[in-house]
Design an enzyme around this catalytic site. Sequence first.
Site, PDB file in Angstrom:
ATOM      1  N   GLN A 254       0.931  -1.096  -0.264  1.00  0.00           N
ATOM      2  CA  GLN A 254       0.074   0.078   0.151  1.00  0.00           C
ATOM      3  C   GLN A 254       0.988   1.140   0.086  1.00  0.00           C
ATOM      4  O   GLN A 254       1.622   1.699   1.068  1.00  0.00           O
ATOM      5  CB  GLN A 254      -0.743   0.045   1.236  1.00  0.00           C
ATOM      6  CG  GLN A 254      -1.587   1.082   1.550  1.00  0.00           C
ATOM      7  CD  GLN A 254      -2.389   1.025   2.926  1.00  0.00           C
ATOM      8  OE1 GLN A 254      -2.072   0.227   3.678  1.00  0.00           O
ATOM      9  NE2 GLN A 254      -3.507   1.891   3.198  1.00  0.00           N
ATOM     10  N   GLY A 255       1.009   1.922  -0.968  1.00  0.00           N
ATOM     11  CA  GLY A 255       1.769   3.113  -1.131  1.00  0.00           C
ATOM     12  C   GLY A 255       0.970   4.354  -0.732  1.00  0.00           C
ATOM     13  O   GLY A 255       0.680   5.400  -1.566  1.00  0.00           O
TER      14      GLY A 255
ATOM     15  N   SER B 122       1.691   6.495   2.699  1.00  0.00           N
ATOM     16  CA  SER B 122       2.522   7.296   3.632  1.00  0.00           C
ATOM     17  C   SER B 122       3.676   7.772   2.684  1.00  0.00           C
ATOM     18  O   SER B 122       4.142   7.039   1.962  1.00  0.00           O
ATOM     19  CB  SER B 122       2.868   6.579   4.571  1.00  0.00           C
ATOM     20  OG  SER B 122       1.844   6.448   5.527  1.00  0.00           O
TER      21      SER B 122
ATOM     22  N   SER C  12       4.684  -1.507   4.301  1.00  0.00           N
ATOM     23  CA  SER C  12       4.867  -2.805   4.552  1.00  0.00           C
ATOM     24  C   SER C  12       4.754  -3.773   3.496  1.00  0.00           C
ATOM     25  O   SER C  12       3.998  -3.773   2.504  1.00  0.00           O
ATOM     26  CB  SER C  12       3.523  -3.354   5.482  1.00  0.00           C
ATOM     27  OG  SER C  12       3.451  -2.391   6.562  1.00  0.00           O
TER      28      SER C  12
ATOM     29  N   GLU D 264      -9.519  -0.824   6.183  1.00  0.00           N
ATOM     30  CA  GLU D 264      -8.122  -1.031   7.017  1.00  0.00           C
ATOM     31  C   GLU D 264      -8.475  -0.739   8.379  1.00  0.00           C
ATOM     32  O   GLU D 264      -7.759  -1.295   9.444  1.00  0.00           O
ATOM     33  CB  GLU D 264      -6.907   0.064   6.693  1.00  0.00           C
ATOM     34  CG  GLU D 264      -5.618  -0.328   7.142  1.00  0.00           C
ATOM     35  CD  GLU D 264      -4.594   0.490   6.529  1.00  0.00           C
ATOM     36  OE1 GLU D 264      -5.060   1.609   5.938  1.00  0.00           O
ATOM     37  OE2 GLU D 264      -3.483   0.254   6.767  1.00  0.00           O
TER      38      GLU D 264
ATOM     39  N   SER E 148      -3.269   6.457  13.270  1.00  0.00           N
ATOM     40  CA  SER E 148      -2.489   6.524  14.636  1.00  0.00           C
ATOM     41  C   SER E 148      -3.900   6.656  15.546  1.00  0.00           C
ATOM     42  O   SER E 148      -4.986   7.297  15.143  1.00  0.00           O
ATOM     43  CB  SER E 148      -1.632   7.645  14.912  1.00  0.00           C
ATOM     44  OG  SER E 148      -2.448   9.092  14.820  1.00  0.00           O
TER      45      SER E 148
ATOM     46  N   GLU F  41      -3.988   8.885  17.710  1.00  0.00           N
ATOM     47  CA  GLU F  41      -4.795  10.331  17.796  1.00  0.00           C
ATOM     48  C   GLU F  41      -5.582  10.435  16.615  1.00  0.00           C
ATOM     49  O   GLU F  41      -6.562  11.440  16.892  1.00  0.00           O
ATOM     50  CB  GLU F  41      -3.480  11.154  17.774  1.00  0.00           C
ATOM     51  CG  GLU F  41      -2.567  11.129  18.868  1.00  0.00           C
ATOM     52  CD  GLU F  41      -1.772   9.865  19.243  1.00  0.00           C
ATOM     53  OE1 GLU F  41      -1.550   8.932  18.095  1.00  0.00           O
ATOM     54  OE2 GLU F  41      -1.400   9.421  20.238  1.00  0.00           O
TER      55      GLU F  41
END
Lengths: 291, 370
Positions: B124-125, B127, B159, B242, B353, B355
């Site tokens: 998965q590209g 970030s 990943s 996800e 995250s 957050e």
Amino acid sequence: MSATLVPTEIGVTAAEAIRDLCARAVGGTPVAEYAEAEPLAWEVLEAGGWDLVGAPEADGGGDATLLDLVLVARAWGETIVPAPFLTSLMAKRWSVAARDCEGPVTFAVADPSWSQPGHVPFGTVAPHLLRSVERDEIVPTPVGKPEPFAPSLRATTVGVVSELTAQAGGELAVVWAAEATGCAERLLAMSVAYAKERHQFDRPIGSFQAVKHTLSSMKVLAETAETAVLWAAIESGHRHRAAAWALDASLDVAERAVQVHGGMGFTWEMGLHFYLRHITVLRQLVRGLPR
Amino acid sequence: MEPEQLAFASEASAWLADNVPRRWVERRSSLVEEEVVQIRMDWDRRLYAGGWAGLSLPVEYGGRGLGLAEEVLFGELAARAHAPDGYGRIGRILTAPTLIARGTDWQRSRYLQKILSGTEFWCQGFSEPSAGSDLAAVKALARRVEGGYRVTGQKIWTSFAFHADKCLFLARTDETAPRYRNLTMLLMDMRQPGIEIRPIRQISGGSEFAEVFVDDAFVAEEDRLGAEGEGWSVAMTVLNSERGGVEAVSRYVEMRTDIDLLLGCCAKLADRIPEAEEFETRLELVRWQVRKAITREGDERAFTSATGVLKVFWSELWQEMTRMGLDSMCPVHRDHWNLAYLDSRATTIYAGSSEVQRNIIGDRILGLPR
């Protein structure tokens, strides 16, 4: 693997009706104004037959499943109207003698922390006490010592403890835990509304991430606490552990509700403490139930 | 349970009993990384051969055409059998449902069966070094050329990149359009010149994720997923998967192995059984939370509410579990907990995250002011 998470029609209908009934009795009124009053007369609940929702159909009951009763108890918990509804509902589910009684019924739950062994929710207002489920025995509620910590529960301590079966103990744990999750839902809604309305530094406090994340954590807890009581209703082997977790999570929500309301949250008149007290006592009651 | 579900469950249990690799169950924590990858890749292929891949995906694309309920049921049984997590999890959990929701017929027939059969593995590209939580800030640029796009840029925290055949690649296609309307999702071939993969060494010592450098790589027109400029909305579809139910069930499967170690051995040793039992209650709630969400699929608000809390809930629990494992100083499982403790530090960072997740719960579910 297990049965369905979908309630039957009686559960949905009764929960809606209870929500309406409570809204008519206390809607728009601050909890501090009614927690120590009598906003909803027993006769109203009885006239609607709502105390018999969980009793067998053959006896004029609604034959509700425990999952249905979770919905009802959650609706009830939203307002913590001080009336002996859930204790009567459960006593009448298990006991023919309770169904034959006129007026509300309650029971005495073991609680080692008092000077007397039995803790009776609504002991000051319910005339009948279910003494034993197995023997189907009802006695007049002994005059006890008022236990005023949670005014919305009108509790007393008495010298006896009701003999509840493990089955009844499990069901009651689920229903009281569900009531607490109803409290949590309501507290979350109140806190979200307050955080949108209350301004500091020229901004609604709900726009600050510190407050927002507290509210989000409350949402995570309230969601999963609801899930826990649904699970508890369906899988009898996990009743106590799931109910205990839901009660703890609901108390966490209540504590954070006080924090989000700031100084107002700490005032008597804001009334959050009635919920806080209510949930803590439900937790104590559940701990005294037979397994 | 319905009779069909009972039949499904008993068939699944029997298959799992015969097929979960013993070496995985018994020696999971002492295997070297290459063997772990091999076992996990084989597991995807075995699932497909046995008819257990893509349970909730349409039959015409190699799935079983069942529902989320069967995914949960199979997850529960796979968890009890301590099955591995297939290496093709990005393709299976992210690419496949996104292709079904947003892809073309050509894309579905080209990719889905290869995902489910463990023939092609995906990464998965999303970030980039300067676009983490602020995903809309991606800079990798896709320029229009004859027949497609030429892409240049850098991705990070990718990943499974090292073994990936394909990449779900979020690129900027318009340098003038406003934020959120300047992105496009591409299905990029990783086996082509111009792609360089540098593994990143993680705090655990392993290298499951990597940096991906893309220099003038080609993506054909038919490999654009959704319209040009719609990349953000396609990315949201991916992120919903996800952070959603199928992902949570797959994490449940992994976490169940850890809780069984705690309850069966390590927590006992540390005299912390009641705490471990509370972890187990919370872990089972992950599964029940998904089951509850299924009953609310018809009510978008309630469904979003039920699934929106999953990621925070399982990821934070997993960290607490591995810390207890580490603290137990169990002589039998020490290696496992050393690794699991460090690995689980990532759970509250990847895929949004905690957050960011709490912002989303606050803004989108509770409707709080931004």
